[in-house]
Design an enzyme around this catalytic site. Structure first.
Site, PDB file in Angstrom:
ATOM      1  N   CYS A  52       0.952  -1.076  -0.113  1.00  0.00           N
ATOM      2  CA  CYS A  52      -0.077   0.322   0.123  1.00  0.00           C
ATOM      3  C   CYS A  52       0.913   1.270  -0.166  1.00  0.00           C
ATOM      4  O   CYS A  52       1.917   1.269   0.865  1.00  0.00           O
ATOM      5  CB  CYS A  52      -0.900  -0.058   1.051  1.00  0.00           C
ATOM      6  SG  CYS A  52      -1.946   1.418   1.306  1.00  0.00           S
ATOM      7  N   CYS A  56       0.395   5.015   6.814  1.00  0.00           N
ATOM      8  CA  CYS A  56      -0.264   4.661   7.971  1.00  0.00           C
ATOM      9  C   CYS A  56       0.710   4.110   9.216  1.00  0.00           C
ATOM     10  O   CYS A  56       1.222   3.103   8.895  1.00  0.00           O
ATOM     11  CB  CYS A  56      -1.460   3.789   7.804  1.00  0.00           C
ATOM     12  SG  CYS A  56      -2.775   4.715   6.762  1.00  0.00           S
ATOM     13  N   CYS A  59       0.322   0.205  10.141  1.00  0.00           N
ATOM     14  CA  CYS A  59      -0.021  -0.659   9.239  1.00  0.00           C
ATOM     15  C   CYS A  59       1.081  -1.288   8.827  1.00  0.00           C
ATOM     16  O   CYS A  59       2.016  -0.848   7.987  1.00  0.00           O
ATOM     17  CB  CYS A  59      -0.903  -0.145   8.324  1.00  0.00           C
ATOM     18  SG  CYS A  59      -1.694  -1.293   6.850  1.00  0.00           S
ATOM     19  N   CYS A  96     -17.243  -8.631   5.132  1.00  0.00           N
ATOM     20  CA  CYS A  96     -16.413  -7.430   4.934  1.00  0.00           C
ATOM     21  C   CYS A  96     -15.054  -7.828   4.351  1.00  0.00           C
ATOM     22  O   CYS A  96     -14.303  -8.688   4.260  1.00  0.00           O
ATOM     23  CB  CYS A  96     -16.274  -6.745   6.320  1.00  0.00           C
ATOM     24  SG  CYS A  96     -17.524  -6.487   7.461  1.00  0.00           S
ATOM     25  N   CYS A 127     -19.744  -5.374   3.186  1.00  0.00           N
ATOM     26  CA  CYS A 127     -19.017  -4.140   3.209  1.00  0.00           C
ATOM     27  C   CYS A 127     -17.586  -4.499   2.779  1.00  0.00           C
ATOM     28  O   CYS A 127     -16.772  -5.347   2.695  1.00  0.00           O
ATOM     29  CB  CYS A 127     -18.836  -4.037   4.976  1.00  0.00           C
ATOM     30  SG  CYS A 127     -17.918  -2.561   5.504  1.00  0.00           S
ATOM     31  N   CYS A 187     -19.394   2.894   7.615  1.00  0.00           N
ATOM     32  CA  CYS A 187     -18.778   2.000   8.734  1.00  0.00           C
ATOM     33  C   CYS A 187     -17.440   3.004   8.927  1.00  0.00           C
ATOM     34  O   CYS A 187     -16.599   3.030   8.088  1.00  0.00           O
ATOM     35  CB  CYS A 187     -18.318   0.778   8.204  1.00  0.00           C
ATOM     36  SG  CYS A 187     -17.442  -0.298   9.445  1.00  0.00           S
ATOM     37  N   ARG A 259     -18.283  -2.182  16.938  1.00  0.00           N
ATOM     38  CA  ARG A 259     -17.743  -3.438  16.556  1.00  0.00           C
ATOM     39  C   ARG A 259     -16.397  -3.336  17.397  1.00  0.00           C
ATOM     40  O   ARG A 259     -15.454  -2.606  17.274  1.00  0.00           O
ATOM     41  CB  ARG A 259     -17.467  -3.272  15.091  1.00  0.00           C
ATOM     42  CG  ARG A 259     -18.736  -3.271  14.345  1.00  0.00           C
ATOM     43  CD  ARG A 259     -18.613  -3.414  13.091  1.00  0.00           C
ATOM     44  NE  ARG A 259     -19.845  -3.267  12.058  1.00  0.00           N
ATOM     45  CZ  ARG A 259     -21.009  -4.119  12.377  1.00  0.00           C
ATOM     46  NH1 ARG A 259     -20.701  -5.210  12.788  1.00  0.00           N
ATOM     47  NH2 ARG A 259     -22.095  -3.978  11.643  1.00  0.00           N
TER      48      ARG A 259
END
Length: 317
Positions: A52, A56, A59, A96, A127, A187, A259
């Site tokens: 990616c 972040c 991550c 998801c 999702c 979400c 959640r």
């Protein structure tokens, strides 16, 4: 942003309540809209892993860091459907799917739409989290039958720049606007324990509660420090502070599904039970959440049986 009755001082007072009083207040709010003995069970699958371009700090899928995360292309529709069927058989009502992209590339986007339609045909809620969206992409996802789009704010606007530099907080708010405008449910939550202050946690919760419409689904993640990422050596947040954050989230967003997401592998059964008492009414089934470890399904079902919790059924659109 919508008008909100909540401000920093009023939310700070909630955090400062004795824990038993805060949990009682959260339970009273929770029972107005939900059955306290029901949990919605979901499963999360990584459909495109690693490499990616975002940075972040939490991550392991970021190409900026040396974390030991695999790199895989978008997986086949048939494999996703098999995993979704298994998830349904184990009690999941929502499936998801996450892809490690800054935004979905054109060459893969139509395949994602096909995947959504195929999973939807199994009778599961759908999702996806694909990174940033524009208005056209959001409209196409809605047309495919997508129920929810996940796009977390992660933390407060003030602390955000210490966690991510490759996209702005406004970028995230813009994507949420496109999703909501297209008619897809939102979400959106955050990650707790990234070194932020209580004031940052308060600011995140106010931001979520003050969106034009509060998210229908709010994932609350506990940081899992991954080797090779900037947050690898982050100190563990106090358990009771995490539980307080959940209780305050329930009071600020009474109609949202909260959640219990990443980090549950680090929690005792007793801590998870307190999270449920604080207002959590959904959790993830499956051994993995994207690249993070998660408890075994058998362990989760055994815990729910001990607590007398039932699987909350939802009707797909």
């Amino acid at each position: 942003m919508s008008e909100s009755k909540w401000n920093t001082e009023s939310v700070k007072r909630l955090f400062e309540l004795p824990l038993v009083h805060l949990l009682f207040e959260a339970q009273c709010v929770h029972r107005l809209y939900f059955h306290a003995d029901e949990l919605e069970l979901c499963t999360l699958l990584s459909i495109k892993t690693g490499a990616c371009p975002e940075d972040c700090a939490y991550c392991p899928q970021s190409a900026h860091y040396s974390a030991d995360a695999s790199r895989e292309k978008l997986i086949d529709v048939e494999k996703v459907v098999r995993q979704a069927q298994i998830a349904k058989e184990k009690g999941a009502v929502r499936f998801c799917m996450g892809a490690a992209w800054r935004s979905p590339p054109k060459k893969d986007f139509h395949k994602v739409l096909e995947i959504i339609r195929a999973v939807k045909n199994l009778g599961l809620e759908t999702c996806v989290t694909l990174g940033m969206l524009n208005a056209e992409q959001a409209a196409m996802l809605y047309a495919s039958g997508l129920d929810f789009y996940n796009h977390n704010l992660d933390t407060s606007p003030e602390y955000y720049k210490k966690i991510i530099t490759t996209r702005t907080y406004q970028d995230r708010l813009d994507t949420l606007h496109h999703v909501r405008t297209a008619g897809i449910k939102v979400c959106c939550g955050g990650i707790i324990g990234m070194g932020e202050s209580r004031e940052d946690r308060i600011a995140l919760l106010i931001q979520l509660a003050s969106l034009p419409k509060p998210p229908e689904s709010v994932p609350i993640n506990r940081l899992i420090p991954f080797e090779g990422t900037p947050l690898a050596n982050s100190p563990t947040l106090d358990n009771f502070e995490f539980i307080r954050t959940i209780a305050v989230a329930r009071i600020l967003m009474p109609t949202s599904i909260l959640r219990l997401s990443a980090g549950r592998i680090t929690m005792s059964e007793e801590m998870q039970a307190l999270c449920f008492m604080a207002g959590i009414n959904s959790m993830w089934l499956g051994e993995k959440l994207l690249t993070a470890k998660n408890p075994q399904c058998g362990e989760d079902h055994a815990l729910l049986q001990k607590l007398g919790m039932k699987n909350r059924k939802v009707a797909t659109q």
